[in-house]
Design an enzyme around this catalytic site. Structure first.
Site, PDB file in Angstrom:
ATOM      1  N   TYR A  40     -11.051  -1.614 -10.235  1.00  0.00           N
ATOM      2  CA  TYR A  40     -11.982  -2.405  -9.420  1.00  0.00           C
ATOM      3  C   TYR A  40     -13.333  -2.524 -10.136  1.00  0.00           C
ATOM      4  CZ  TYR A  40     -14.947  -3.524  -5.341  1.00  0.00           C
ATOM      5  OH  TYR A  40     -15.836  -4.108  -4.472  1.00  0.00           O
ATOM      6  N   SER A  66     -15.385   3.429   1.857  1.00  0.00           N
ATOM      7  CA  SER A  66     -14.837   2.174   2.367  1.00  0.00           C
ATOM      8  C   SER A  66     -13.767   2.455   3.440  1.00  0.00           C
ATOM      9  CB  SER A  66     -14.237   1.390   1.194  1.00  0.00           C
ATOM     10  OG  SER A  66     -13.706   0.172   1.612  1.00  0.00           O
ATOM     11  N   HIS A 111       0.847  -1.190   0.000  1.00  0.00           N
ATOM     12  CA  HIS A 111       0.000   0.000   0.000  1.00  0.00           C
ATOM     13  C   HIS A 111       0.882   1.240   0.000  1.00  0.00           C
ATOM     14  CE1 HIS A 111      -3.851  -1.837   0.415  1.00  0.00           C
ATOM     15  NE2 HIS A 111      -3.696  -2.267   1.625  1.00  0.00           N
ATOM     16  N   ARG A 120      -9.492   2.357  -7.932  1.00  0.00           N
ATOM     17  CA  ARG A 120     -10.951   2.375  -7.711  1.00  0.00           C
ATOM     18  C   ARG A 120     -11.411   3.830  -7.647  1.00  0.00           C
ATOM     19  NH1 ARG A 120     -14.000  -0.355  -2.406  1.00  0.00           N
ATOM     20  NH2 ARG A 120     -16.051  -0.503  -3.400  1.00  0.00           N
ATOM     21  N   ARG A 168     -16.512  -6.036   3.066  1.00  0.00           N
ATOM     22  CA  ARG A 168     -17.669  -5.324   3.621  1.00  0.00           C
ATOM     23  C   ARG A 168     -18.893  -5.428   2.712  1.00  0.00           C
ATOM     24  NH1 ARG A 168     -19.831   0.011   3.691  1.00  0.00           N
ATOM     25  NH2 ARG A 168     -18.661   0.370   1.773  1.00  0.00           N
ATOM     26  N   LYS A 169     -18.907  -4.663   1.608  1.00  0.00           N
ATOM     27  CA  LYS A 169     -20.084  -4.626   0.736  1.00  0.00           C
ATOM     28  C   LYS A 169     -19.747  -5.005  -0.702  1.00  0.00           C
ATOM     29  CE  LYS A 169     -23.828  -1.415   1.745  1.00  0.00           C
ATOM     30  NZ  LYS A 169     -24.202   0.007   1.656  1.00  0.00           N
ATOM     31  N   GLY A 170     -18.596  -4.546  -1.157  1.00  0.00           N
ATOM     32  CA  GLY A 170     -18.119  -4.917  -2.479  1.00  0.00           C
ATOM     33  C   GLY A 170     -18.982  -4.409  -3.615  1.00  0.00           C
TER      34      GLY A 170
END
Ligand code: A3P
Length: 279
Positions: A177, A122, A93, A114, A241-243
């Site tokens: 993404y 996020s 990262h 993304r 989490r949610k994607g």
């Protein structure tokens, strides 16, 4: 490589399995992804004593086993990577400018980008749930701090711009993404060619299934332990989490959206990268 929250864990799982587990018969697959493909940027969170508020016992156990001659206080993740054999998959990262000079001459880099609005949402959830950050303010406050580069890993823009500039380098594969969400098989085929794994259509389909959001979630979130999470958010997921694409629309007020649009506009003046914010 990726800025946090851009789908790096998803890509880690894809790359490791394509390279080391294309037929799902590698017993190592049961080990958490963060141990199979270490994130070397974690070493920067090390303050010489321990990673503040992070549960690192799994890493420390592995470190003591494979690098007994060194002190974990001097950093564990790069050392673990140094001892890995064969073809290695690792995550960072960090922006390209903070990686080893000449990295692209020596290694293949898959960069995941993304849209920044979903990244911010996020990142905010991550900041609230993880004890490491312990953020207790509002989304607006978190995003203001991010836009002032006052949150660890910020500034966001150099990551994506530096990688975008290198997108035609033969050792760089630039992936969005949102494209992975829209057509995972297409992106897996690009990865397959780029890393030279030569997997068949059937193998790629299996990888797509194995690394789908629901499959990864059902196998368990790698950072989701009670020790890693603040007391208030014990029931919330950490990494998986949610994607979804466009989740920011569930959280942004028109005022916040205007502020973020201005930030994006100012920072994309000198680049031709564009993002998909979801329709
Ligand atoms: P959300 O918080 O929007 O759900 P990173 O791993 O770089 O920290 O990125 C985390 C983001 O990737 C999270 O986004 C997470 O839910 C999403 N993600 C993780 N695994 C995924 C998968 N298999 N498919 C789609 N999205 C995934």
């Amino acid at each position: 490589m990726a800025f946090p929250k851009c789908g790096s864990t998803w890509m880690q799982e894809i790359l490791w399995n394509m390279i080391h587990n294309p037929n799902f018969d590698n017993p190592q697959a049961k080990t958490p992804i963060l141990l199979r493909a270490p994130d070397i940027s974690q070493d920067m969170l090390h303050d010489g004593e321990e990673i503040d508020n992070m549960e690192v016992s799994a890493f420390e156990a592995l470190f003591r086993k494979v690098v007994p001659e060194k002190d974990p206080k001097d950093g564990m993740f790069l050392e673990i990577l140094n001892k890995m054999e064969g073809r290695r998959v690792f995550k960072s990262h960090l922006p390209l400018c903070l990686m080893t000079p000449g990295l692209l001459d020596k290694a293949k880099v898959v960069y995941v980008a993304r849209n920044p609005k979903d990244v911010l949402v996020s990142f905010y959830h991550y900041g609230r749930v993880l004890k490491l950050y312990k953020f207790s303010g509002t989304l607006d406050e978190y995003i203001n701090d991010c836009m002032k580069d006052d949150v660890v890993y910020m500034p966001f823009w150099p990551y994506v711009k530096q990688a975008w500039q290198q997108r035609h380098h033969p050792n760089m594969l630039f992936v969005f993404y949102e494209d992975m969400k829209a057509d995972i098989m297409k992106e897996l085929r690009r990865v397959n060619t780029f890393i030279g794994t030569n997997l068949t259509k059937q193998q790629l389909e299996n990888i797509a299934k194995y690394t789908s959001f629901s499959a990864m979630k059902s196998r368990g979130d790698p950072l989701d332990t009670p020790e890693n999470k603040t007391e208030l958010h014990q029931d919330e997921p950490v990494l998986i989490r949610k994607g979804q694409v466009g989740d920011w629309k569930n959280f942004f007020s028109p005022e916040l959206d205007a502020k973020v649009n201005k930030w994006i506009e100012e920072n994309t003046k000198d680049t031709d990268i564009t993002f998909n914010y979801g329709n």
